[in-house]
Design a protein around this motif. Structure first.
Motif, PDB file in Angstrom:
ATOM      1  N   ILE A 116      -1.871 -95.845 -39.615  1.00  0.00           N
ATOM      2  CA  ILE A 116      -3.257 -95.133 -39.687  1.00  0.00           C
ATOM      3  C   ILE A 116      -4.394 -94.663 -40.568  1.00  0.00           C
ATOM      4  CG2 ILE A 116      -2.413 -94.598 -36.925  1.00  0.00           C
ATOM      5  CD1 ILE A 116      -2.793 -92.341 -36.983  1.00  0.00           C
ATOM      6  N   ALA A 117      -3.847 -94.544 -41.094  1.00  0.00           N
ATOM      7  CA  ALA A 117      -3.951 -93.896 -42.492  1.00  0.00           C
ATOM      8  C   ALA A 117      -4.761 -95.015 -43.415  1.00  0.00           C
ATOM      9  CB  ALA A 117      -3.287 -92.520 -43.178  1.00  0.00           C
ATOM     10  N   THR A 118      -4.205 -95.358 -43.556  1.00  0.00           N
ATOM     11  CA  THR A 118      -5.093 -96.841 -44.682  1.00  0.00           C
ATOM     12  C   THR A 118      -4.961 -98.211 -43.255  1.00  0.00           C
ATOM     13  OG1 THR A 118      -2.561 -98.157 -43.961  1.00  0.00           O
ATOM     14  CG2 THR A 118      -3.006 -95.932 -46.147  1.00  0.00           C
ATOM     15  N   ASP A 119      -5.460 -97.978 -42.426  1.00  0.00           N
ATOM     16  CA  ASP A 119      -5.716 -99.552 -41.739  1.00  0.00           C
ATOM     17  C   ASP A 119      -6.963 -99.002 -41.340  1.00  0.00           C
ATOM     18  OD1 ASP A 119      -5.952-101.529 -40.042  1.00  0.00           O
ATOM     19  OD2 ASP A 119      -4.017-102.609 -40.275  1.00  0.00           O
ATOM     20  N   PRO A 120      -7.906 -99.211 -41.707  1.00  0.00           N
ATOM     21  CA  PRO A 120      -9.479 -98.825 -40.676  1.00  0.00           C
ATOM     22  C   PRO A 120      -9.200 -98.799 -38.759  1.00  0.00           C
ATOM     23  CG  PRO A 120     -10.250 -99.355 -42.425  1.00  0.00           C
ATOM     24  CD  PRO A 120      -8.594 -99.860 -42.243  1.00  0.00           C
ATOM     25  N   MET A 121      -8.509-100.531 -38.715  1.00  0.00           N
ATOM     26  CA  MET A 121      -8.465-101.251 -37.119  1.00  0.00           C
ATOM     27  C   MET A 121      -6.660-100.113 -36.656  1.00  0.00           C
ATOM     28  SD  MET A 121      -9.506-103.259 -35.862  1.00  0.00           S
ATOM     29  CE  MET A 121      -9.052-103.734 -34.089  1.00  0.00           C
ATOM     30  N   ALA A 122      -5.490 -99.663 -37.361  1.00  0.00           N
ATOM     31  CA  ALA A 122      -4.940 -99.423 -36.368  1.00  0.00           C
ATOM     32  C   ALA A 122      -5.309 -98.117 -36.057  1.00  0.00           C
ATOM     33  CB  ALA A 122      -4.084 -99.252 -37.236  1.00  0.00           C
ATOM     34  N   LEU A 123      -6.669 -97.503 -37.115  1.00  0.00           N
ATOM     35  CA  LEU A 123      -7.548 -95.798 -36.234  1.00  0.00           C
ATOM     36  C   LEU A 123      -8.263 -96.260 -35.886  1.00  0.00           C
ATOM     37  CD1 LEU A 123      -7.518 -93.201 -37.328  1.00  0.00           C
ATOM     38  CD2 LEU A 123      -9.892 -93.507 -39.241  1.00  0.00           C
ATOM     39  N   LEU A 124      -8.564 -97.150 -35.351  1.00  0.00           N
ATOM     40  CA  LEU A 124      -9.479 -97.223 -34.377  1.00  0.00           C
ATOM     41  C   LEU A 124      -8.985 -97.741 -33.343  1.00  0.00           C
ATOM     42  CD1 LEU A 124     -12.689 -99.344 -36.077  1.00  0.00           C
ATOM     43  CD2 LEU A 124     -12.653 -97.142 -34.922  1.00  0.00           C
ATOM     44  N   ILE A 125      -7.791 -98.582 -33.091  1.00  0.00           N
ATOM     45  CA  ILE A 125      -6.615 -98.667 -31.989  1.00  0.00           C
ATOM     46  C   ILE A 125      -6.102 -97.402 -31.259  1.00  0.00           C
ATOM     47  CG2 ILE A 125      -4.502-100.141 -31.680  1.00  0.00           C
ATOM     48  CD1 ILE A 125      -5.269-101.988 -33.272  1.00  0.00           C
ATOM     49  N   GLY A 126      -5.203 -96.389 -32.160  1.00  0.00           N
ATOM     50  CA  GLY A 126      -5.074 -95.108 -31.756  1.00  0.00           C
ATOM     51  C   GLY A 126      -6.126 -94.428 -30.733  1.00  0.00           C
ATOM     52  N   PHE A 127      -7.597 -94.408 -31.508  1.00  0.00           N
ATOM     53  CA  PHE A 127      -8.019 -94.054 -30.728  1.00  0.00           C
ATOM     54  C   PHE A 127      -8.656 -94.258 -29.234  1.00  0.00           C
ATOM     55  CE2 PHE A 127      -9.091 -91.113 -34.092  1.00  0.00           C
ATOM     56  CZ  PHE A 127      -9.554 -90.129 -33.939  1.00  0.00           C
ATOM     57  N   VAL A 128      -8.653 -95.524 -29.114  1.00  0.00           N
ATOM     58  CA  VAL A 128      -8.624 -96.207 -27.984  1.00  0.00           C
ATOM     59  C   VAL A 128      -7.611 -95.913 -27.083  1.00  0.00           C
ATOM     60  CG1 VAL A 128      -8.490 -98.732 -27.232  1.00  0.00           C
ATOM     61  CG2 VAL A 128     -10.239 -98.283 -28.099  1.00  0.00           C
ATOM     62  N   LEU A 129      -6.158 -96.227 -27.307  1.00  0.00           N
ATOM     63  CA  LEU A 129      -5.382 -96.182 -26.701  1.00  0.00           C
ATOM     64  C   LEU A 129      -5.252 -94.152 -26.446  1.00  0.00           C
ATOM     65  CD1 LEU A 129      -2.332 -98.481 -28.781  1.00  0.00           C
ATOM     66  CD2 LEU A 129      -4.004 -98.596 -26.733  1.00  0.00           C
ATOM     67  N   ASP A 130      -5.815 -93.939 -27.067  1.00  0.00           N
ATOM     68  CA  ASP A 130      -5.846 -91.610 -26.609  1.00  0.00           C
ATOM     69  C   ASP A 130      -6.045 -91.281 -25.578  1.00  0.00           C
ATOM     70  OD1 ASP A 130      -4.789 -88.974 -26.837  1.00  0.00           O
ATOM     71  OD2 ASP A 130      -6.727 -88.896 -28.416  1.00  0.00           O
ATOM     72  N   GLN A 131      -5.754 -91.950 -24.111  1.00  0.00           N
ATOM     73  CA  GLN A 131      -6.434 -91.843 -23.564  1.00  0.00           C
ATOM     74  C   GLN A 131      -4.972 -91.490 -22.201  1.00  0.00           C
ATOM     75  OE1 GLN A 131      -9.633 -94.212 -22.135  1.00  0.00           O
ATOM     76  NE2 GLN A 131      -9.190 -94.042 -20.229  1.00  0.00           N
ATOM     77  N   GLN A 132      -4.795 -91.032 -21.370  1.00  0.00           N
ATOM     78  CA  GLN A 132      -3.793 -90.263 -20.836  1.00  0.00           C
ATOM     79  C   GLN A 132      -2.490 -90.456 -21.290  1.00  0.00           C
ATOM     80  OE1 GLN A 132      -5.343 -92.618 -16.997  1.00  0.00           O
ATOM     81  NE2 GLN A 132      -7.222 -90.883 -17.003  1.00  0.00           N
ATOM     82  N   VAL A 133      -2.614 -91.005 -22.634  1.00  0.00           N
ATOM     83  CA  VAL A 133      -1.072 -90.288 -23.132  1.00  0.00           C
ATOM     84  C   VAL A 133      -0.834 -89.057 -24.763  1.00  0.00           C
ATOM     85  CG1 VAL A 133      -0.125 -92.617 -22.363  1.00  0.00           C
ATOM     86  CG2 VAL A 133      -1.363 -92.217 -25.180  1.00  0.00           C
ATOM     87  N   SER A 134      -0.452 -89.061 -24.651  1.00  0.00           N
ATOM     88  CA  SER A 134      -0.106 -88.508 -25.921  1.00  0.00           C
ATOM     89  C   SER A 134      -0.556 -88.730 -27.012  1.00  0.00           C
ATOM     90  CB  SER A 134       1.549 -87.664 -25.836  1.00  0.00           C
ATOM     91  OG  SER A 134       2.453 -88.790 -26.270  1.00  0.00           O
TER      92      SER A 134
END
Length: 183
Positions: free
Chosen positions: A17-35
């Motif tokens: 997530i630190a080195t791949d901008p797409m991974a970072l964006l995916i993480g933010f999309v998934l950051d909803q109603q889970v830890s």
């Protein structure tokens, strides 16, 4: 650019997530109603299941089977598979598949805010949180005006800082709920 963000318990997921901008964006999309940990481990799980998580690959794929495979990537696999797919399509259509251009193309804070707000699954809270990460962890000047006064993931620079952030967030939510109940 940092070599790790400390949002999960996995060194590999934190590096991704630190080195791949797409991974970072995916993480933010998934950051909803889970830890936070579950959300930001999602990009690594998807890469392991699909072989790649670049925007073109995700935009062309049926993501639901990858989201539903055990353990599920998210507690709402169907909805989140669609959100990640929509995000990938957006990145392909607007940034030629280069997720990092979401912030590198922004000439000022207003343009960055507009770019982030246009991403599928991004509301005001995610714009502020990602803006904070971009400003504080990546040193992106155009993101500094997006940083809110309260703690965000941008303040997380270690596993202990993640625990502190999550504790502060629980307190903030409890106080907000009490204020809401009084109204």
């Amino acid at each position: 650019m940092p070599d790790h963000l400390y949002f999960t318990d996995s060194e590999e997921a934190n590096a991704l997530i630190a080195t791949d901008p797409m991974a970072l964006l995916i993480g933010f999309v998934l950051d909803q109603q889970v830890s936070v940990q579950k959300a930001f481990a999602g990009p690594l799980a998807l890469r392991e299941r699909l072989g790649a998580i670049d925007a073109a690959t995700l935009a062309a794929a049926d993501l639901e089977p990858a989201f539903r495979a055990k353990p599920a990537v998210h507690r709402f696999p169907g909805a989140m598979a669609k959100r990640v797919h929509d995000l990938a399509v957006h990145i392909v259509e607007h940034y030629e598949g280069n997720a990092g251009r979401v912030w590198s193309d922004a000439r000022d804070a207003a343009a960055l805010r507009a770019n982030l707000a246009a991403l599928p699954g991004f509301g005001e809270m995610k714009v502020k949180a990602l803006g904070s990460v971009l400003a504080k962890r990546y040193g992106i000047a155009t993101a500094k005006p997006l940083v809110p006064p309260h703690p965000t993931l941008g303040d997380v620079d270690s596993p202990q800082a993640l625990a502190d952030y999550q504790a502060a967030k629980r307190i903030h939510k409890a106080e907000w709920s009490k204020l809401k109940a009084r109204r």
